[in-house]
Motif scaffolding. Structure first.
Motif, PDB file in Angstrom:
ATOM      1  N   LEU A  88       0.861  -1.176   0.000  1.00 37.83           N
ATOM      2  CA  LEU A  88       0.000   0.000   0.000  1.00 37.83           C
ATOM      3  C   LEU A  88       0.898   1.226   0.000  1.00 37.83           C
ATOM      4  O   LEU A  88       1.910   1.253   0.703  1.00 37.83           O
ATOM      5  CB  LEU A  88      -0.908   0.037   1.233  1.00 37.83           C
ATOM      6  CG  LEU A  88      -1.945  -1.073   1.393  1.00 37.83           C
ATOM      7  CD1 LEU A  88      -2.613  -0.973   2.766  1.00 37.83           C
ATOM      8  CD2 LEU A  88      -3.006  -0.992   0.288  1.00 37.83           C
ATOM      9  N   SER A  89       0.559   2.239  -0.785  1.00 38.60           N
ATOM     10  CA  SER A  89       1.328   3.480  -0.799  1.00 38.60           C
ATOM     11  C   SER A  89       0.375   4.638  -1.060  1.00 38.60           C
ATOM     12  O   SER A  89      -0.764   4.428  -1.492  1.00 38.60           O
ATOM     13  CB  SER A  89       2.430   3.432  -1.862  1.00 38.60           C
ATOM     14  OG  SER A  89       1.882   3.213  -3.142  1.00 38.60           O
ATOM     15  N   ALA A  90       0.841   5.862  -0.805  1.00 38.17           N
ATOM     16  CA  ALA A  90      -0.052   7.017  -0.865  1.00 38.17           C
ATOM     17  C   ALA A  90       0.507   8.125  -1.739  1.00 38.17           C
ATOM     18  O   ALA A  90       1.719   8.347  -1.802  1.00 38.17           O
ATOM     19  CB  ALA A  90      -0.303   7.555   0.539  1.00 38.17           C
ATOM     20  N   ILE A  91      -0.403   8.824  -2.439  1.00 38.65           N
ATOM     21  CA  ILE A  91      -0.079  10.040  -3.170  1.00 38.65           C
ATOM     22  C   ILE A  91      -1.275  10.977  -3.043  1.00 38.65           C
ATOM     23  O   ILE A  91      -2.343  10.592  -2.544  1.00 38.65           O
ATOM     24  CB  ILE A  91       0.216   9.775  -4.668  1.00 38.65           C
ATOM     25  CG1 ILE A  91      -0.997   9.138  -5.355  1.00 38.65           C
ATOM     26  CG2 ILE A  91       1.457   8.923  -4.840  1.00 38.65           C
ATOM     27  CD1 ILE A  91      -0.830   8.999  -6.861  1.00 38.65           C
ATOM     28  N   SER A  92      -1.112  12.209  -3.518  1.00 37.44           N
ATOM     29  CA  SER A  92      -2.208  13.174  -3.519  1.00 37.44           C
ATOM     30  C   SER A  92      -2.176  13.953  -4.822  1.00 37.44           C
ATOM     31  O   SER A  92      -1.101  14.335  -5.295  1.00 37.44           O
ATOM     32  CB  SER A  92      -2.078  14.142  -2.332  1.00 37.44           C
ATOM     33  OG  SER A  92      -3.105  15.121  -2.361  1.00 37.44           O
ATOM     34  N   VAL A  93      -3.359  14.164  -5.436  1.00 37.03           N
ATOM     35  CA  VAL A  93      -3.476  14.948  -6.658  1.00 37.03           C
ATOM     36  C   VAL A  93      -4.680  15.863  -6.506  1.00 37.03           C
ATOM     37  O   VAL A  93      -5.794  15.394  -6.273  1.00 37.03           O
ATOM     38  CB  VAL A  93      -3.660  14.045  -7.904  1.00 37.03           C
ATOM     39  CG1 VAL A  93      -3.771  14.902  -9.157  1.00 37.03           C
ATOM     40  CG2 VAL A  93      -2.513  13.060  -8.037  1.00 37.03           C
ATOM     41  N   ILE A  98      -5.022   9.508  -2.426  1.00 39.76           N
ATOM     42  CA  ILE A  98      -5.061   8.267  -3.191  1.00 39.76           C
ATOM     43  C   ILE A  98      -4.195   7.215  -2.511  1.00 39.76           C
ATOM     44  O   ILE A  98      -3.030   7.473  -2.194  1.00 39.76           O
ATOM     45  CB  ILE A  98      -4.556   8.488  -4.634  1.00 39.76           C
ATOM     46  CG1 ILE A  98      -5.406   9.562  -5.336  1.00 39.76           C
ATOM     47  CG2 ILE A  98      -4.582   7.186  -5.418  1.00 39.76           C
ATOM     48  CD1 ILE A  98      -4.841  10.003  -6.671  1.00 39.76           C
ATOM     49  N   VAL A  99      -4.774   6.037  -2.296  1.00 39.92           N
ATOM     50  CA  VAL A  99      -4.017   4.888  -1.792  1.00 39.92           C
ATOM     51  C   VAL A  99      -3.944   3.856  -2.915  1.00 39.92           C
ATOM     52  O   VAL A  99      -4.971   3.449  -3.466  1.00 39.92           O
ATOM     53  CB  VAL A  99      -4.690   4.266  -0.548  1.00 39.92           C
ATOM     54  CG1 VAL A  99      -3.964   2.982  -0.143  1.00 39.92           C
ATOM     55  CG2 VAL A  99      -4.689   5.269   0.597  1.00 39.92           C
ATOM     56  N   VAL A 397      -8.154   3.227   5.256  1.00 44.60           N
ATOM     57  CA  VAL A 397      -8.245   4.252   4.216  1.00 44.60           C
ATOM     58  C   VAL A 397      -9.357   5.223   4.595  1.00 44.60           C
ATOM     59  O   VAL A 397     -10.490   4.802   4.857  1.00 44.60           O
ATOM     60  CB  VAL A 397      -8.543   3.627   2.840  1.00 44.60           C
ATOM     61  CG1 VAL A 397      -8.538   4.707   1.758  1.00 44.60           C
ATOM     62  CG2 VAL A 397      -7.538   2.534   2.511  1.00 44.60           C
ATOM     63  N   PRO A 398      -9.085   6.537   4.627  1.00 49.37           N
ATOM     64  CA  PRO A 398     -10.128   7.505   5.011  1.00 49.37           C
ATOM     65  C   PRO A 398     -11.297   7.511   4.029  1.00 49.37           C
ATOM     66  O   PRO A 398     -11.146   7.165   2.851  1.00 49.37           O
ATOM     67  CB  PRO A 398      -9.382   8.847   4.990  1.00 49.37           C
ATOM     68  CG  PRO A 398      -7.935   8.500   5.111  1.00 49.37           C
ATOM     69  CD  PRO A 398      -7.785   7.184   4.413  1.00 49.37           C
ATOM     70  N   VAL A 399     -12.454   7.904   4.503  1.00 53.15           N
ATOM     71  CA  VAL A 399     -13.638   8.014   3.661  1.00 53.15           C
ATOM     72  C   VAL A 399     -13.389   9.062   2.578  1.00 53.15           C
ATOM     73  O   VAL A 399     -12.638  10.019   2.775  1.00 53.15           O
ATOM     74  CB  VAL A 399     -14.877   8.387   4.508  1.00 53.15           C
ATOM     75  CG1 VAL A 399     -14.729   9.769   5.135  1.00 53.15           C
ATOM     76  CG2 VAL A 399     -16.156   8.306   3.677  1.00 53.15           C
ATOM     77  N   ASN A 400     -14.013   8.879   1.421  1.00 52.83           N
ATOM     78  CA  ASN A 400     -13.909   9.774   0.265  1.00 52.83           C
ATOM     79  C   ASN A 400     -12.497   9.854  -0.313  1.00 52.83           C
ATOM     80  O   ASN A 400     -12.151  10.822  -0.993  1.00 52.83           O
ATOM     81  CB  ASN A 400     -14.406  11.190   0.612  1.00 52.83           C
ATOM     82  CG  ASN A 400     -15.897  11.229   0.864  1.00 52.83           C
ATOM     83  OD1 ASN A 400     -16.654  10.506   0.217  1.00 52.83           O
ATOM     84  ND2 ASN A 400     -16.324  12.052   1.811  1.00 52.83           N
TER      85      ASN A 400
END
Length: 508
Positions: A88-93, A98-99, A397-400
């Motif tokens: 599992l890894s995370a990014i943001s756009v 995003i997971v 994983v957070p909602v939305n």
């Protein structure tokens, strides 16, 4: 008497004093603005780090846009780096958290957890497909709707489609050979194969109820939809953006598909025999024994057909193009395919194809399955969490949030597929082999309640086209430095478009 004029009267203020007052107000507003912006940026970073927690990924996100630049020009190398960073890894756009899941375990868990996550395809998908499209249904509503559509992919229905697919393929092969006769240079087949695939789908879906003009317009405009299918696109559908152009293309396609649905209903009411998917569908709905949803408007039927186009056009085109490339680059495999064709057709290469014959092409079916494993048309399918999703023992994983199951690692697991980057159709011919004993890893068509509804049709179409190509055409691949490079435009394609030369092998 003491003076009460400790401050100079207003009328004593000189003109030179006003800039000081004005500059003072400007400075206050400037510092206030800076403080607000700085606070928002700090909040953005804090929220990202709070959601990310211990997951691999950038410790900070680029303000506002995040990894938007990477999503505009995605590369396989970039994706592999992200997948290799952790299960599992995370990014943001654009502040969309995003997971990404790279392991088979977590990818399948996302695909099979409808109570926690629903497919969103890409961030702009609801704008492009319309939010009321059936693909966005969940739970019992989705199951009920899908159950009614399953009848469009039965053996009876697939048998009807084979004749249409063969006729359209012959038509396009004739055009390919005519073009090849005008030049000795190899030509990229990316767009011509896409046109073949679109024409086939529209004729299978709509038959004679859609005009040649309509088919050409949908084919030409659909490219705008393909270009809009980036993981995260510019969020507003305003003129000039990819999403806006895609929405206009969808509107044009729906107008023609809605008209086709109307014409099919009229044809079936007059007693005609089913000749395409729409006809088969209308006849099923009119069957007194049918117990599913009956009241489909022309627009609803058009949206279903458009969702099938959306699901098939890019993925099937990718599978077909890499199928050609893999066959041309492996002459020993192509020789086995051709030998099988002679056997299945009992020496009569002009014999019309049937569904039984396609199913008897054991080696070619294994090749197509292997080709799509090596180069999966779809490497991931984004989902959106509808509530906090406890995906592992130590992370929720957070909602939305967007949560993305990735298929590539599952399909290249060396413990299941020894030498995973090697094209080896024989691995599917051994029932006791690790490939066949571990079907959970073969997630080319997804898994769970949203698994591709038309997977048999997609596989059959690629097999049929390649069977006819092996029989009717000679083709050679011009290998360039870009042949092994991957271009990601919704799905995977060779960067050079797969440059082939064609010549006739057997009369069309």
């Amino acid at each position: 008497m003491p003076s009460s004029t400790t401050h100079a009267p207003l009328y004593n203020l000189t003109a030179s004093a006003f800039p000081t007052l004005v500059n003072g107000k400007s400075a206050t507003w400037l510092w206030t603005t800076v403080a607000i912006v700085a606070s928002l940026l700090i909040l953005e970073q804090s929220v990202y780090r709070y959601k990310k927690r211990h997951l691999p990924g950038s410790p900070w996100t680029i303000p506002i846009i995040g990894k938007f630049a990477d999503s505009m020009k995605p590369t396989m190398e970039g994706y592999k780096k992200q997948w290799d960073s952790g299960a599992l890894s995370a990014i943001s756009v654009f502040n969309i958290f995003i997971v990404m899941a790279s392991s088979n375990e977590f990818s399948r868990k996302i695909l099979n957890s409808p109570s926690y996550a629903e497919p969103c395809l890409v961030h702009s998908a609801k704008q492009i497909l319309r939010p009321d499209n059936w693909v966005f249904l969940t739970g019992k509503d989705h199951l009920a709707y899908r159950r009614g559509l399953n009848s469009l992919f039965t053996r009876r229905a697939l048998g009807i489609y084979v004749g249409i697919q063969e006729a359209i393929t012959r038509k396009h092969f004739t055009k390919w050979l005519a073009t090849a006769a005008t030049t000795s240079e190899a030509q990229p087949i990316m767009m011509t194969a896409r046109h073949l695939n679109m024409d086939t789908s529209l004729r299978v879906f709509c038959g004679k109820h859609i005009s040649e003009e309509a088919a050409l317009e949908i084919n030409e405009k659909y490219w705008a939809i393909t270009q809009s299918l980036e993981l995260v696109n510019f969020p507003l559908a305003i003129p000039g953006t990819k999403v806006y152009r895609a929405v206009q293309s969808r509107k044009a396609a729906l107008r023609w598909l809605e008209l086709a649905a109307k014409r099919s209903k009229e044809a079936m009411a007059s007693g005609a025999e089913p000749e395409c998917m729409l006809d088969e569908w209308v006849q099923i709905l009119n069957d007194p024994s049918y117990k599913g949803k009956r009241d489909f408007s022309d627009l609803e039927m058009a949206m279903v057909l458009f969702s099938f186009l959306f699901a098939s056009q890019d993925a099937m085109s990718s599978g077909l193009i890499y199928g050609f490339q893999h066959l041309a680059d492996n002459p020993e495999i192509l020789a086995k395919v051709r030998a099988e064709q002679i056997a299945v057709r009992q020496g009569n290469l002009d014999k019309p194809l049937t569904l039984d014959m396609v199913e008897q092409m054991t080696y070619l079916n294994a090749f197509v399955k292997e080709s799509m494993r090596v180069m999966p048309p779809v490497t991931m399918v984004p989902y959106k969490t509808t509530k906090a999703f406890p995906i592992s023992d130590d992370y929720t994983v957070p909602v939305n949030s967007m949560v993305i199951p990735s298929f590539f690692n599952s399909l290249h697991d060396p413990s299941i597929y020894p030498e995973p980057d090697q094209l080896n159709p024989e691995r599917w011919l051994d029932p006791e082999g690790s490939a066949n004993q571990n079907p959970k890893n073969y997630i080319v068509f997804g898994s769970g309640p949203h698994r591709c509804i038309g997977l048999e049709y997609a596989q059959m179409n690629i097999v049929l086209v390649l069977a006819m190509a092996a029989t009717l055409l000679n083709f050679e691949h011009e290998i360039t430095p870009l042949s092994s490079e991957v271009e990601i435009i919704a799905t995977l394609f060779p960067k050079d478009g797969c440059r082939l030369t064609f010549s006739p092998r057997h009369p069309l």
